[in-house]
Write an enzyme that holds these catalytic residues in place. Structure first.
Site, mmCIF file in Angstrom:
data_model
loop_
_atom_site.group_PDB
_atom_site.id
_atom_site.type_symbol
_atom_site.label_atom_id
_atom_site.label_comp_id
_atom_site.label_asym_id
_atom_site.label_seq_id
_atom_site.Cartn_x
_atom_site.Cartn_y
_atom_site.Cartn_z
ATOM 1 N N CYS A 176 2.028 -7.609 14.094
ATOM 2 C CA CYS A 176 2.220 -7.336 12.668
ATOM 3 C C CYS A 176 3.628 -7.641 12.187
ATOM 4 C CB CYS A 176 1.856 -5.882 12.353
ATOM 5 S SG CYS A 176 3.083 -4.674 12.892
ATOM 6 N N CYS A 195 4.033 -3.356 10.008
ATOM 7 C CA CYS A 195 2.910 -2.930 9.167
ATOM 8 C C CYS A 195 2.321 -1.658 9.757
ATOM 9 C CB CYS A 195 1.868 -4.037 9.069
ATOM 10 S SG CYS A 195 0.559 -3.714 7.873
ATOM 11 N N CYS A 212 -2.145 -5.187 20.306
ATOM 12 C CA CYS A 212 -1.100 -5.538 19.340
ATOM 13 C C CYS A 212 -1.635 -6.686 18.486
ATOM 14 C CB CYS A 212 0.161 -5.970 20.090
ATOM 15 S SG CYS A 212 1.412 -6.745 19.018
ATOM 16 N N CYS A 243 8.351 -2.000 20.021
ATOM 17 C CA CYS A 243 7.316 -0.951 19.877
ATOM 18 C C CYS A 243 7.056 -0.170 21.173
ATOM 19 C CB CYS A 243 6.008 -1.562 19.391
ATOM 20 S SG CYS A 243 6.025 -1.993 17.647
ATOM 21 N N CYS A 264 4.817 -7.265 4.279
ATOM 22 C CA CYS A 264 4.483 -7.842 2.967
ATOM 23 C C CYS A 264 5.747 -8.368 2.292
ATOM 24 C CB CYS A 264 3.806 -6.797 2.083
ATOM 25 S SG CYS A 264 2.311 -6.100 2.808
ATOM 26 N N HIS A 295 5.333 -8.051 24.831
ATOM 27 C CA HIS A 295 4.683 -8.301 26.130
ATOM 28 C C HIS A 295 5.627 -7.984 27.297
ATOM 29 C CE1 HIS A 295 1.815 -10.247 28.779
ATOM 30 N NE2 HIS A 295 2.623 -11.236 29.085
ATOM 31 N N CYS A 346 -5.113 -8.909 22.484
ATOM 32 C CA CYS A 346 -3.724 -8.482 22.300
ATOM 33 C C CYS A 346 -2.815 -9.684 22.039
ATOM 34 C CB CYS A 346 -3.237 -7.719 23.527
ATOM 35 S SG CYS A 346 -1.613 -6.978 23.254
ATOM 36 N N CYS A 348 0.827 -1.210 0.000
ATOM 37 C CA CYS A 348 0.000 0.000 0.000
ATOM 38 C C CYS A 348 0.857 1.254 0.000
ATOM 39 C CB CYS A 348 -0.902 -0.003 1.236
ATOM 40 S SG CYS A 348 0.027 0.086 2.782
ATOM 41 N N CYS A 396 4.799 1.747 4.016
ATOM 42 C CA CYS A 396 6.145 1.729 4.603
ATOM 43 C C CYS A 396 6.968 2.919 4.120
ATOM 44 C CB CYS A 396 6.834 0.397 4.279
ATOM 45 S SG CYS A 396 6.091 -0.991 5.157
ATOM 46 N N CYS A 426 -4.751 -4.386 31.056
ATOM 47 C CA CYS A 426 -4.078 -5.167 30.012
ATOM 48 C C CYS A 426 -5.101 -5.594 28.963
ATOM 49 C CB CYS A 426 -3.441 -6.386 30.662
ATOM 50 S SG CYS A 426 -2.945 -7.657 29.490
ATOM 51 N N CYS A 480 5.972 -4.035 27.473
ATOM 52 C CA CYS A 480 4.722 -3.264 27.536
ATOM 53 C C CYS A 480 4.530 -2.606 28.906
ATOM 54 C CB CYS A 480 3.555 -4.199 27.246
ATOM 55 S SG CYS A 480 1.949 -3.391 27.338
ATOM 56 N N CYS A 513 0.625 0.975 19.590
ATOM 57 C CA CYS A 513 -0.732 0.413 19.544
ATOM 58 C C CYS A 513 -1.392 0.351 20.921
ATOM 59 C CB CYS A 513 -0.685 -0.965 18.893
ATOM 60 S SG CYS A 513 -0.089 -0.905 17.195
#
Ligand code: SF4
Ligand code: SF4
Length: 325
Positions: A286, A189, A283, A264, A155, A226, A255, A52, A55, A249, A229, A276
């Protein structure tokens, strides 16, 4: 200009993404690393296939260093379908010219999956003798003489959304169609600009980074979401959200953080603004090979994990949701 050792660079990649944004912290290092052929700048070819373009958009969102400056003054971006000014034959002539002039020196970045369906051509790029040339052919041709290939986005690394479901286009990961050349996978993603630029700097200045079993740089993909987080204490105490707007959580709301390996929670997106779970969204793993088929339904509790307090699986156990590539 300070000459960072590889160890210092890796420490910056791993530790300071959260504080400053990696690309800010390594700005001098980027300038130094991107010195080579093509007028002192390493030649980069960026091909976009089944994607798409998210990125590329994510990379362009990087403000430190100002990404426009990186693309025009620091690296020598020879080809990028969306960004380059040239079009038609003059644009397509660039690829064979780079392959010939910089054989063994250029870096090939591939965004998007590679369609291999044999009934019709699902993804083409330019023409030869009046006939369209498949994207798969360009990937193989340009990879053959590249110094290294970096597949960016889920992808390109694992097939991602184009390869989901019945996959009529036969969409595949870059790793399924090339061989014999160093390959690094930077999934996401979309991708995070730190991870792409940090990987590129490492490849140029220090050589291939340490990779996990899915060819992902461990400095970015070595830890479980995890475990990093900010809501992990709530998981361990059994404080679960029952609606997306609640602060508990998100495990029971679907998640998949226990099955996702990257940083992340500390690196965050949009120049270190959020990620996210901080935005109250589970999450969806991705960055794993199973995305999206095996990480959905996105809002249903994953059956393989729990109860509260269960230790995170080790990275190789990512095959629970995705399988090894
Ligand atoms: S299950 Fe999700 S929200 Fe809960 S601690 Fe793990 S990553 Fe965070
Ligand atoms: S938190 Fe999960 S779904 Fe969100 S970007 Fe990171 S790995 Fe992907």
């Amino acid at each position: 200009m300070r000459n960072l050792s590889r160890r210092e660079f890796l420490r910056l990649c791993g530790a300071t993404g959260a504080a400053l944004g990696l690309t800010h912290a390594i700005k001098p290092e980027i300038l130094e690393a991107f010195a080579g052929p093509a007028g002192g700048r390493p030649p980069i070819v960026w091909l976009q296939g089944g994607s798409c373009s998210g990125c590329s958009v994510s990379l362009l969102n990087s403000v430190q260093p100002e990404i426009g400056k990186v693309l025009t003054d620091v690296i020598s971006l020879q080809f990028h379908q969306t960004l380059m000014a040239a079009a038609g034959e003059p644009a397509m002539d660039v690829l064979p010219a780079v392959k010939k002039q910089y054989a063994g020196q250029y870096y090939l970045i591939v965004e998007g999956s590679v369609s291999t369906g044999d009934k019709v051509m699902y993804s083409t790029l330019g023409e030869r003798d009046g006939k369209p040339v498949s994207f798969a052919e360009w990937v193989k041709t340009m990879a053959a003489d590249a110094k290294a290939v970096i597949a960016v986005g889920t992808c390109a690394t694992f097939g991602g959304i184009p390869a989901a479901g019945s996959n009529p286009a036969g969409s595949k990961a870059v790793s399924d169609v090339i061989g014999g050349v160093p390959l690094i996978n930077v999934p996401g993603c979309p991708i995070h600009p730190d991870r792409v630029l940090g990987t590129l700097v490492h490849a140029i200045k220090y050589g291939m980074p340490e990779l996990d079993h899915l060819k992902r740089p461990t400095v970015f993909f070595g830890k479980c979401v995890h475990d990093l987080c900010e809501r992990r204490p709530m998981f361990d105490e059994g404080k679960f959200a029952t609606r997306l707007s609640e602060q508990g959580c998100l495990y029971k709301l679907g998640c998949k953080g226990p099955m996702a390996y990257n940083d992340c929670p500390t690196r965050r997106y949009n120049n270190n603004t959020s990620w996210c779970v901080a935005a109250n969204a589970p999450c969806v793993a991705c960055v794993e090979p199973g995305f999206p088929d095996h990480t959905s339904p996105f809002f249903e509790r994953m059956p393989e994990y729990g109860p509260a307090g269960t230790p995170s699986p080790q990275p190789h156990q990512g095959k629970i949701i995705g399988g090894d590539k």
